[in-house]
Design a protein around this motif. Structure first.
Motif, mmCIF file in Angstrom:
data_model
loop_
_atom_site.group_PDB
_atom_site.id
_atom_site.type_symbol
_atom_site.label_atom_id
_atom_site.label_comp_id
_atom_site.label_asym_id
_atom_site.label_seq_id
_atom_site.Cartn_x
_atom_site.Cartn_y
_atom_site.Cartn_z
ATOM 1 N N ALA A 37 0.838 -1.196 0.000
ATOM 2 C CA ALA A 37 0.000 0.000 0.000
ATOM 3 C C ALA A 37 0.879 1.254 0.000
ATOM 4 O O ALA A 37 1.839 1.366 0.769
ATOM 5 C CB ALA A 37 -0.920 -0.008 1.214
ATOM 6 N N HIS A 38 0.529 2.204 -0.866
ATOM 7 C CA HIS A 38 1.318 3.428 -0.999
ATOM 8 C C HIS A 38 0.499 4.479 -1.743
ATOM 9 O O HIS A 38 -0.466 4.164 -2.429
ATOM 10 C CB HIS A 38 2.613 3.153 -1.771
ATOM 11 N N ALA B 12 0.770 6.945 8.871
ATOM 12 C CA ALA B 12 2.205 7.096 9.113
ATOM 13 C C ALA B 12 2.991 6.378 8.015
ATOM 14 O O ALA B 12 2.655 5.260 7.619
ATOM 15 C CB ALA B 12 2.564 6.532 10.483
ATOM 16 N N ASN B 13 4.050 7.021 7.534
ATOM 17 C CA ASN B 13 4.834 6.438 6.440
ATOM 18 C C ASN B 13 6.256 6.974 6.495
ATOM 19 O O ASN B 13 6.559 7.913 7.247
ATOM 20 C CB ASN B 13 4.176 6.758 5.097
ATOM 21 N N ASP B 14 7.129 6.384 5.681
ATOM 22 C CA ASP B 14 8.544 6.768 5.726
ATOM 23 C C ASP B 14 8.956 7.639 4.535
ATOM 24 O O ASP B 14 10.128 7.673 4.162
ATOM 25 C CB ASP B 14 9.427 5.517 5.819
ATOM 26 N N THR C 35 12.071 0.531 -3.241
ATOM 27 C CA THR C 35 11.525 1.058 -4.488
ATOM 28 C C THR C 35 10.530 2.177 -4.233
ATOM 29 O O THR C 35 10.450 3.141 -5.004
ATOM 30 C CB THR C 35 10.838 -0.071 -5.282
ATOM 31 N N LEU C 36 9.759 2.051 -3.173
ATOM 32 C CA LEU C 36 8.714 3.020 -2.844
ATOM 33 C C LEU C 36 8.724 3.306 -1.345
ATOM 34 O O LEU C 36 9.085 2.433 -0.558
ATOM 35 C CB LEU C 36 7.329 2.461 -3.210
ATOM 36 N N PRO C 37 8.282 4.491 -0.935
ATOM 37 C CA PRO C 37 7.988 4.683 0.485
ATOM 38 C C PRO C 37 6.882 3.733 0.914
ATOM 39 O O PRO C 37 6.088 3.262 0.080
ATOM 40 C CB PRO C 37 7.513 6.145 0.548
ATOM 41 N N GLN C 38 6.802 3.451 2.196
ATOM 42 C CA GLN C 38 5.793 2.506 2.650
ATOM 43 C C GLN C 38 5.173 2.953 3.978
ATOM 44 O O GLN C 38 5.761 3.766 4.709
ATOM 45 C CB GLN C 38 6.389 1.116 2.803
ATOM 46 N N PRO C 39 3.990 2.417 4.284
ATOM 47 C CA PRO C 39 3.348 2.762 5.557
ATOM 48 C C PRO C 39 4.156 2.243 6.738
ATOM 49 O O PRO C 39 4.861 1.233 6.645
ATOM 50 C CB PRO C 39 1.993 2.045 5.476
#
Length: 291
Positions: A126-127, A166-168, A197-201
């Protein structure tokens, strides 16, 4: 949740609907069917051993299947016929080619159960795409090449349209990703493991109101890049093949229009991802930023 449409929308009328959280499904678009037919031809050439390309993962070793998929994906992004077909599709849906900036054209492969550690085939967690792009006017376009089921598709989480998670993203940097991958390749290491590859929760995603998108082959889905969305982990027994790209309209950019930014904190805006549909001029160059 998705709204089905049988006619295109202008850039100016499409944006307000998407930036309010609407998900639009344009039904049985002739140019979408032509693009899908092109993808199916490429897939049949890639997997001549099978009649149905969605079963190819069972006819080949995992190593062979993944190697062919990676090669096909790379070739697809450089294919002039693909670019022409995508351009026909987007302009037919109302995108002005002189004012539309577009990301690469992707052919996605999600096998059933295998390939979950490979960057090109693993399910996406999820993103929000805007966690990486920082461009709140970004629109995502997505269409299936092979039939979908609820176990083999993409899910959108409407609850999070108005609810932060919340995510990074504050620690995710496009320049660091490129540097880490170059270093890994030079050292003979796996570039896919070098940087996320992607930011994540950073907290569990509530799955209760997840909407699993089920457009038919020949339909195309448009949604704001600010929607939280994810791959449904494929356990259906068949591979999911789909196509996607992302666009920005200069009218939205100039006016500062876009979806709300609830929780994105990435430090950069990678404008070089996007190029003008008509002539390939990068958004970075058009806005006077270094390429």
């Amino acid at each position: 949740m998705p709204t089905q449409l049988d006619t295109p929308l202008t850039d100016g009328s499409r944006g307000p609907r998407l930036f309010s959280g609407e998900v639009l499904v344009f039904r049985q678009v002739p140019a979408a069917r032509s693009l899908v037919a092109l993808a199916q031809r490429r897939l049949r050439a890639c997997f001549p051993e099978v009649e149905e390309v969605a079963t190819a993962q069972h006819a080949l070793s995992e190593e062979t299947f993944l190697r062919r998929v990676v090669g096909l994906t790379a070739d697809w992004r450089k294919d002039a016929e693909v670019a022409e077909a995508f351009t026909d599709l987007l302009t037919g849906l109302g995108c002005d080619p002189n004012e539309t900036y577009v990301d690469d054209f992707y052919l996605r492969t999600q096998p059933s159960r295998l390939g979950r550690r490979h960057r090109r085939t693993r399910p996406l967690h999820a993103h929000r795409d805007t966690w990486g792009s920082n461009l709140m006017a970004q629109v995502n376009w997505w269409l299936p090449v092979t039939p979908l089921t609820a176990e083999r598709t993409l899910a959108v989480f409407p609850r999070y349209w108005q609810q932060p998670i919340a995510n990074d993203s504050a620690d995710w940097d496009w320049e660091e990703l490129k540097t880490a991958r170059r270093r890994a390749r030079a050292d003979g290491q796996d570039p896919d493991a070098a940087y996320p590859t992607l930011p994540q929760p950073l907290e569990p995603v509530d799955q209760e109101d997840a909407v699993r998108l089920l457009p038919e082959v020949g339909d195309i889905v448009a949604f704001s890049a600010a929607h939280l969305h994810a791959s449904v982990p494929n356990a259906s027994g068949l591979t999911r093949f789909s196509l996607e790209t992302r666009t920005l309209w200069s009218g939205d950019l100039d006016a500062g229009r876009g979806a709300p930014n609830l929780d994105g904190r990435a430090p950069r805006v990678p404008r070089e991802w996007f190029r003008r549909l008509s002539d390939g001029t990068s958004l970075a160059e058009a806005w006077g930023y270094p390429a």
